[in-house]
Design a protein around this motif. Structure first.
Motif, PDB file in Angstrom:
ATOM      1  N   GLU A  11      -4.437  -5.348  -2.675  1.00 45.00           N
ATOM      2  CA  GLU A  11      -4.849  -5.806  -4.002  1.00 45.00           C
ATOM      3  C   GLU A  11      -3.604  -6.276  -4.751  1.00 45.00           C
ATOM      4  O   GLU A  11      -2.850  -5.462  -5.319  1.00 45.00           O
ATOM      5  N   ASN A  13      -3.111  -7.737  -7.556  1.00 43.09           N
ATOM      6  CA  ASN A  13      -2.995  -7.435  -8.981  1.00 43.09           C
ATOM      7  C   ASN A  13      -2.569  -6.004  -9.231  1.00 43.09           C
ATOM      8  O   ASN A  13      -1.787  -5.722 -10.133  1.00 43.09           O
ATOM      9  N   VAL A  14      -3.106  -5.107  -8.412  1.00 41.79           N
ATOM     10  CA  VAL A  14      -2.745  -3.695  -8.584  1.00 41.79           C
ATOM     11  C   VAL A  14      -1.270  -3.509  -8.226  1.00 41.79           C
ATOM     12  O   VAL A  14      -0.512  -2.845  -8.951  1.00 41.79           O
ATOM     13  N   LYS A  16       1.045  -5.651  -8.336  1.00 36.82           N
ATOM     14  CA  LYS A  16       1.858  -6.311  -9.388  1.00 36.82           C
ATOM     15  C   LYS A  16       2.001  -5.384 -10.602  1.00 36.82           C
ATOM     16  O   LYS A  16       3.092  -5.268 -11.172  1.00 36.82           O
ATOM     17  N   LEU A  17       0.870  -4.719 -10.944  1.00 33.96           N
ATOM     18  CA  LEU A  17       0.878  -3.796 -12.090  1.00 33.96           C
ATOM     19  C   LEU A  17       1.901  -2.694 -11.869  1.00 33.96           C
ATOM     20  O   LEU A  17       2.740  -2.413 -12.737  1.00 33.96           O
ATOM     21  N   ASP A  20       5.617  -4.100 -11.722  1.00 32.94           N
ATOM     22  CA  ASP A  20       6.188  -4.353 -13.053  1.00 32.94           C
ATOM     23  C   ASP A  20       6.565  -3.050 -13.743  1.00 32.94           C
ATOM     24  O   ASP A  20       7.612  -2.917 -14.355  1.00 32.94           O
ATOM     25  N   TYR A  21       5.656  -2.108 -13.657  1.00 30.88           N
ATOM     26  CA  TYR A  21       5.866  -0.838 -14.340  1.00 30.88           C
ATOM     27  C   TYR A  21       7.092  -0.109 -13.811  1.00 30.88           C
ATOM     28  O   TYR A  21       7.921   0.374 -14.574  1.00 30.88           O
ATOM     29  N   ALA A  82      -7.644   4.041  -4.881  1.00 36.54           N
ATOM     30  CA  ALA A  82      -8.642   4.095  -5.953  1.00 36.54           C
ATOM     31  C   ALA A  82      -9.741   5.101  -5.604  1.00 36.54           C
ATOM     32  O   ALA A  82     -10.597   5.398  -6.410  1.00 36.54           O
ATOM     33  N   HIS A  83      -9.705   5.597  -4.365  1.00 36.50           N
ATOM     34  CA  HIS A  83     -10.844   6.403  -3.900  1.00 36.50           C
ATOM     35  C   HIS A  83     -10.478   7.852  -3.664  1.00 36.50           C
ATOM     36  O   HIS A  83      -9.787   8.167  -2.703  1.00 36.50           O
ATOM     37  N   LYS A 101      -5.108   5.665  -8.163  1.00 36.75           N
ATOM     38  CA  LYS A 101      -4.704   4.497  -8.966  1.00 36.75           C
ATOM     39  C   LYS A 101      -5.242   4.662 -10.374  1.00 36.75           C
ATOM     40  O   LYS A 101      -6.376   5.124 -10.563  1.00 36.75           O
ATOM     41  N   SER A 102      -4.437   4.293 -11.319  1.00 34.40           N
ATOM     42  CA  SER A 102      -4.881   4.469 -12.695  1.00 34.40           C
ATOM     43  C   SER A 102      -4.374   3.314 -13.542  1.00 34.40           C
ATOM     44  O   SER A 102      -3.410   2.645 -13.190  1.00 34.40           O
ATOM     45  N   ARG A 103      -5.079   3.120 -14.674  1.00 38.43           N
ATOM     46  CA  ARG A 103      -4.637   2.080 -15.597  1.00 38.43           C
ATOM     47  C   ARG A 103      -3.250   2.427 -16.134  1.00 38.43           C
ATOM     48  O   ARG A 103      -2.496   1.585 -16.569  1.00 38.43           O
ATOM     49  N   ASP A 104      -2.965   3.735 -16.145  1.00 40.61           N
ATOM     50  CA  ASP A 104      -1.700   4.218 -16.681  1.00 40.61           C
ATOM     51  C   ASP A 104      -0.881   4.822 -15.540  1.00 40.61           C
ATOM     52  O   ASP A 104      -1.108   5.954 -15.148  1.00 40.61           O
ATOM     53  N   LYS A 106       1.850   6.173 -15.170  1.00 35.90           N
ATOM     54  CA  LYS A 106       3.024   7.020 -15.455  1.00 35.90           C
ATOM     55  C   LYS A 106       3.128   8.241 -14.536  1.00 35.90           C
ATOM     56  O   LYS A 106       4.187   8.835 -14.416  1.00 35.90           O
TER      57      LYS A 106
END
Lengths: 125, 473
Positions: A11, A13-14, A16-17, A20-21, A82-83, A101-104, A106
């Protein structure tokens, strides 16, 4: 001391997220979205930590984990998925951590920082 | 006299012969299409009609002899019943018409065939040991008239196990003198002498066809036997068919429920894989929205990002609820102390309860423990208590009561939140049924699934001024 992180996730996009972080938090990060080239990438990039997705086409995370550990068993591998149902099988899989996997993202930073602190303490002893 | 010995002229000009009995044709030989002059003569109950072509009228003696010859032909062979009259009767049997229609039709055939002018169908009352009248068919003029009222007052008493009882038992059909075992009504219809032929089903005697014996010829009896046998078979036939149709209905029902179940299973699988696929995009949408907050300074832009994040969070909740619902539970059962568990839950909600001025009472003896997956049971109770808090909103009571019985434990959760609307009680456990603005409609379905996985039951109802949830585990 973890400085270089390789993210293996189909994935884009994931990855990449997370890339970047982690970059923002001072890590050197590279991502690969095709699991077939992941072992080569690992060999070339020589990361200190691998973030490895589980559900991927062509080659799943469990297979990749064995292949990478064959190349260098000392590099820690964190499953990043994610699972959460995979967590049931986690203990027997020799991966160092299991992260949802999380939106955050940290949680990862926290984990890495912990490891780094521990290794620093170990080194200073 | 043999037909072959007839005068050659007569033989050549004879086009057809019809034998009628009490007005009904029982035998026909020849070609009706041909023009012919008709001559008839009567012998007993029979009328023999000859159709001659090109012939002077033969004298009466010859006609008489000829008629007797034809009759002897028939009588030696036992005269046959016109199949055309039988067809509607067989048709009714084959079309699985109700039994009474078949019986009516049979009685009509018996009368139409000229066997008798009066015939009734009687059914055996096992307890009273009586043959009771059900329907009577009688020839009046050209019509067959049915009676099913007066005949019901007719009966034959079988208590003394006399001749009629023997006859039925040994499956014989004979002319019998009923004597004093019949009542007055019976005598009015049939007199003392009748022909009785039993009708049987798998279990034994079912009833009887009773025929007025006046002017019944000996050979008619074999037909009566045939009719009662046909009726016996058709009773079994109709019963079997009824059973068959019930069985078919059952099969159709089960087939349908199998289809529904397999559809649900299929749907469940599709939903689960769909939910899986949605998870990753949700992580990136939510994650990038979160990251964007760093780069956006505009207040409006920030509020939009906030909306994206809230909605993503909602979607994530739906997805994880769907996955939780469609997933097979693996229970980690262990001894769970209910007092401790409920105290934990009270503790968990303490802030919310204080904030909304809700009092929670727990009635549970110390030391009651059940075998359960503590995490999952806690999830169920949290869900229910949370519903109660949301229903009460402010100022109210939640009461949790534990009744420990021999092999079951009952947990009752009552609140003062006004109770469930009727349609909620009906549909509360249906997946995706919700009355909440932000609910996924899976909360109670998941709870029920967890309780069921423990081999327990979950009920909801209303209680005084609130809702009552009962978990029996």
């Amino acid at each position: 001391m973890i400085k270089r992180v390789l993210i293996i996730d189909d994935e884009a996009n994931v990855s990449k997220l997370y890339e970047d972080y982690l970059t923002e938090n001072g890590f050197v990060v590279e991502s690969i979205n095709n699991p077939m080239g992941a072992v080569d990438k690992f060999t070339v990039f020589q990361p200190d930590l691998v973030l490895l997705d589980i559900n991927m086409p062509d080659k799943d995370g469990f297979t990749l984990l064995r292949e990478i550990k064959k190349v260098n068993p000392s590099v820690p591998i964190y499953f990043l998925t994610a699972h959460d149902e995979h967590k049931r099988n986690f203990n027997s899989l020799y991966a160092e951590e299991f992260i949802l996997k999380s939106r955050d993202p940290k949680v990862i930073i926290k984990l890495i920082k912990n490891i780094n602190e521990n290794s620093e303490t170990a080194a200073s002893c | 006299m043999e037909i072959s010995t007839l005068d050659k002229g007569i033989k050549n000009s004879l086009e057809f012969v019809t034998v009628r009995r009490r007005g009904y044709t029982v035998l026909f030989i020849g070609d009706t299409g041909r023009e012919a002059t008709l001559y008839s003569c009567n012998i007993g109950n029979f009328e023999v009609i000859f159709g001659f072509n090109d012939c002077e009228k033969p004298n009466n003696d010859i006609l008489n002899m000829l008629a007797k010859s034809f009759l002897s032909l028939i009588l030696n062979k036992e005269y046959s019943i016109d199949m055309e009259r039988m067809l509607p009767f067989f048709d009714r049997i084959m079309k699985l018409e109700p039994l009474d229609n078949i019986i009516y039709s049979l009685l009509k055939v018996i009368i139409d065939s000229g066997i008798s002018r009066k015939v009734g169908f009687f059914v055996l009352n096992d307890q009273l040991l009586k043959l009771r009248g059900i329907v009577l068919a009688e020839k009046k003029g050209d019509d067959v008239v049915y009676d099913n009222l007066a005949i019901k007052k007719c009966y034959i008493d079988l208590k003394n196990k006399g001749r009629v009882a023997d006859l039925l038992f040994f499956e014989k059909t004979e002319i019998v003198n009923t004597g004093d075992i019949v009542n007055e009504n019976f005598k009015k219809f049939f007199g003392d002498q009748v022909i009785i032929s039993g009708v049987y089903n798998k279990k034994g005697i079912f009833g009887a066809i009773i025929v007025d014996s006046d002017s019944v010829e000996g050979y008619d009896i074999s037909h009566i036997i045939a009719f009662s046998k046909i009726l016996s078979l058709s009773i079994d036939h109709s019963r079997l068919n009824k059973q068959l149709s019930f069985a078919m209905e059952d099969i159709a029902y089960f087939k349908e429920s199998i289809d529904v179940t397999s559809n649900f299973t299929q749907m469940g699988k599709i939903t689960a894989s769909l939910a899986h696929e949605i998870k990753n995009p949700l992580v990136s949408i939510g994650g990038f929205a979160r990251r964007l907050e760093k780069y956006v300074t505009d207040e409006k832009g920030l509020s939009y990002l906030q909306i994206i994040q809230t909605e993503t969070a909602r979607l994530e909740k739906i997805v994880s609820d769907i996955l939780a619902y469609s997933k097979l539970f693996v229970l980690n059962k262990d001894k769970v102390d209910l007092y401790d568990l409920l105290s934990n839950i009270k503790e968990f909600f303490s802030e919310k309860l204080d904030e909304n001025r809700i009092v929670m009472d727990i009635f549970c003896e110390k030391g009651i423990s059940i075998l359960a997956d503590e995490k999952k049971l806690k999830q169920v109770l949290i869900n229910i208590v949370n519903n109660s808090i949301q229903a009460i909103e402010r100022d109210g009571n939640i009461c949790i009561e534990v009744n420990n019985e021999k092999d079951r434990c009952e947990i009752l959760i009552k609140d003062t939140g006004g109770g469930f609307p009727f349609d909620v009680i009906q549909n509360a456990f249906q997946p995706f049924y919700t009355t909440k603005e932000n609910g996924t409609g899976l909360g109670l379905s998941i709870c029920q699934k967890i309780v069921a996985a423990h081999g327990g039951h979950m009920f909801i109802d209303n209680y005084d001024n609130g809702a009552l949830v009962k978990i029996s585990i």
